[in-house]
Design a protein around this motif. Structure first.
Motif, short mmCIF file in Angstrom:
data_model
loop_
_atom_site.label_atom_id
_atom_site.label_comp_id
_atom_site.label_asym_id
_atom_site.label_seq_id
_atom_site.Cartn_x
_atom_site.Cartn_y
_atom_site.Cartn_z
N GLY A 5 53.87 12.25 31.25
CA GLY A 5 54.18 12.51 29.86
C GLY A 5 54.64 13.92 29.56
O GLY A 5 54.91 14.26 28.42
N LEU A 6 54.71 14.76 30.59
CA LEU A 6 55.18 16.13 30.40
C LEU A 6 56.57 16.29 31.01
O LEU A 6 56.85 15.74 32.07
N ILE A 7 57.41 17.01 30.34
CA ILE A 7 58.75 17.31 30.84
C ILE A 7 58.65 18.61 31.62
O ILE A 7 58.07 19.59 31.14
N THR A 8 59.20 18.63 32.82
CA THR A 8 59.12 19.81 33.67
C THR A 8 60.46 20.55 33.66
O THR A 8 61.50 19.97 33.94
N LEU A 18 60.11 35.01 42.22
CA LEU A 18 59.24 34.47 41.18
C LEU A 18 59.77 33.11 40.77
O LEU A 18 60.93 32.98 40.37
N VAL A 19 58.93 32.10 40.91
CA VAL A 19 59.33 30.73 40.59
C VAL A 19 58.44 30.24 39.45
O VAL A 19 57.23 30.45 39.47
N VAL A 20 59.04 29.61 38.47
CA VAL A 20 58.27 29.14 37.32
C VAL A 20 58.55 27.67 37.05
O VAL A 20 59.68 27.20 37.24
N ALA A 21 57.50 26.96 36.64
CA ALA A 21 57.63 25.58 36.17
C ALA A 21 56.90 25.50 34.84
O ALA A 21 55.72 25.88 34.76
N LEU A 22 57.59 25.07 33.82
CA LEU A 22 56.99 24.87 32.50
C LEU A 22 56.91 23.36 32.28
O LEU A 22 57.93 22.67 32.28
N HIS A 23 55.69 22.85 32.13
CA HIS A 23 55.45 21.43 31.88
C HIS A 23 55.11 21.31 30.40
O HIS A 23 54.09 21.83 29.94
N SER A 24 55.97 20.63 29.65
CA SER A 24 55.84 20.60 28.20
C SER A 24 55.79 19.16 27.68
O SER A 24 56.52 18.30 28.17
N PRO A 25 54.96 18.91 26.65
CA PRO A 25 54.97 17.59 26.03
C PRO A 25 56.20 17.36 25.15
O PRO A 25 56.44 16.24 24.72
N GLU A 53 49.84 22.73 24.48
CA GLU A 53 49.43 21.49 25.13
C GLU A 53 50.17 21.25 26.44
O GLU A 53 50.07 20.18 27.03
N GLY A 54 50.92 22.25 26.88
CA GLY A 54 51.63 22.14 28.14
C GLY A 54 50.88 22.84 29.25
O GLY A 54 49.67 23.08 29.17
N ARG A 55 51.62 23.21 30.28
CA ARG A 55 51.05 23.90 31.42
C ARG A 55 52.18 24.68 32.09
O ARG A 55 53.31 24.21 32.14
N ALA A 56 51.87 25.86 32.58
CA ALA A 56 52.86 26.67 33.28
C ALA A 56 52.33 27.03 34.65
O ALA A 56 51.14 27.32 34.82
N GLU A 57 53.22 27.01 35.61
CA GLU A 57 52.89 27.42 36.97
C GLU A 57 53.87 28.51 37.37
O GLU A 57 55.08 28.32 37.27
N ILE A 58 53.33 29.62 37.83
CA ILE A 58 54.16 30.73 38.28
C ILE A 58 53.76 31.04 39.71
O ILE A 58 52.58 31.28 40.00
#
Length: 146
Positions: A5-8, A18-25, A53-58
């Motif tokens: 249900g999250l868009i990456t 530096l690598v980033v992933a933003l997981h967003s509703p 309500e999302g999540r970020a990975e760096i």
């Protein structure tokens, strides 16, 4: 890409350190885009977004090539690649966890962020108010090395 249900949305600095992933509703077209008016953000031309309500990975591939810059109240670290100079995100860590706001321009699909850019000023905030705002609005995040 969509997961649980999250868009990456993926991106990072120019050289790949530096690598980033933003997981967003929400899709990027619906996410707010802010232009902080502080001297750091204006000099970098930063446009940031977050979703509580999302999540970020760096991921920091070479920690020696990461600059963690603090200024002003010193309540957040601005993550900048020493090698290519790209500002990727700002993170705040406190007892409640780690939170991030992502520089939209560091994401591969940055052109999909179509909300009007909202100029924002936080000059009047004290440290406690600033940290409370970030806990409420920034994206829960993890920063890893490897």
């Amino acid at each position: 890409m969509e997961t649980l249900g999250l868009i990456t949305l993926r991106g990072g600095c120019h050289c790949g350190n530096l690598v980033v992933a933003l997981h967003s509703p929400q899709p990027p077209e619906a996410l707010p885009v802010r232009a902080c008016q502080c001297s750091f953000c204006t000099r970098h031309g930063a446009r940031t977004t977050s979703h509580a309500e999302g999540r970020a990975e760096i991921v920091v591939r070479e920690p020696a090539e990461l600059s963690r810059y603090r200024f002003g109240l010193g309540t957040a670290e601005f993550l900048i690649c020493r090698r290519c100079g790209v500002y990727v995100a700002a993170v705040m860590t406190d007892a409640g966890g780690c939170y991030a706001t992502i520089n939209v321009l560091a994401l591969a699909e940055h052109e999909r962020f179509t909300q009007p850019i909202a100029p924002v000023r936080y000059d009047e905030e004290d440290a406690a108010t600033r940290m409370a705002r970030r806990r409420a609005r920034w994206t829960p995040a993890v920063v890893t090395h490897g």
